[in-house]
Design a protein around this motif. Sequence first.
Motif, mmCIF file in Angstrom:
data_model
loop_
_atom_site.group_PDB
_atom_site.id
_atom_site.type_symbol
_atom_site.label_atom_id
_atom_site.label_comp_id
_atom_site.label_asym_id
_atom_site.label_seq_id
_atom_site.Cartn_x
_atom_site.Cartn_y
_atom_site.Cartn_z
ATOM 1 N N THR A 1 0.847 -1.193 0.000
ATOM 2 C CA THR A 1 0.000 0.000 0.000
ATOM 3 C C THR A 1 0.887 1.250 0.000
ATOM 4 N N VAL A 2 1.973 1.199 0.743
ATOM 5 C CA VAL A 2 2.897 2.335 0.836
ATOM 6 C C VAL A 2 3.886 2.341 -0.330
ATOM 7 N N LEU A 3 4.330 1.172 -0.727
ATOM 8 C CA LEU A 3 5.316 1.028 -1.812
ATOM 9 C C LEU A 3 4.734 0.155 -2.913
ATOM 10 N N PRO A 4 3.786 0.678 -3.697
ATOM 11 C CA PRO A 4 3.180 -0.172 -4.728
ATOM 12 C C PRO A 4 4.204 -0.685 -5.729
ATOM 13 N N ARG A 5 3.969 -1.889 -6.217
ATOM 14 C CA ARG A 5 4.871 -2.473 -7.223
ATOM 15 C C ARG A 5 4.778 -1.700 -8.510
ATOM 16 N N LYS A 6 5.913 -1.577 -9.160
ATOM 17 C CA LYS A 6 5.938 -0.947 -10.483
ATOM 18 C C LYS A 6 5.519 -1.990 -11.499
ATOM 19 N N THR A 7 4.601 -1.649 -12.366
ATOM 20 C CA THR A 7 4.153 -2.617 -13.378
ATOM 21 C C THR A 7 4.698 -2.312 -14.736
#
Length: 190
Positions: free
Chosen positions: A184-190
Amino acid sequence: MATYKVGYFVGSLSSTSINRLLAKALVKLAPPELVLSEIAIKDLPLYSQDYDSDYPPVARAFKQAIADVDAVLFVTPEFNRSIPGGLKNAIDWASRPWGKNSFAQKPSAVIGTSPGAIGTAVAQQSLRGVLCFCNSPLMNQVEAYIQFKPELITPDGEVTDEGTKKFLQTYMTELHAFIVRVLTVLPRKT
């Protein structure tokens, strides 16, 4: 229901590893939101900086397997009061070359079992230090140092002691909550 892919590493290379049995149990006890798959480390050659300009195919596939998961779980024994050499080698491959650290901002957790009364506490402390350097957010609670006794976990991953089974279910539930918080704080890069 959102699901999260968790790659797990078994620190022991032994086919009869009690930590491999623990990993099988964790797969069975995980909440349905977690999909676990092993990321094998046994085929990696010894890491050398000489490979940094051109990783061998097995190491490229290893790094891709880590990239493909949302979080990582380390299931490790203790060798000589530290982490096994094979696991450290795998971490070295994953964290190199400089600037291409596969563990950066990837949620991680550590667990292990051994016949000794303090489980794998010293190995886990050593591993936590390495993962902190790798900038991997670590689940700090629940800590899990499992004392392994004969027949605690069956060959197919069933935990025979109800107290241990409940503890491991709680651990996996907490892992799920931790992954949600971190991503939630560090969303994955897609």
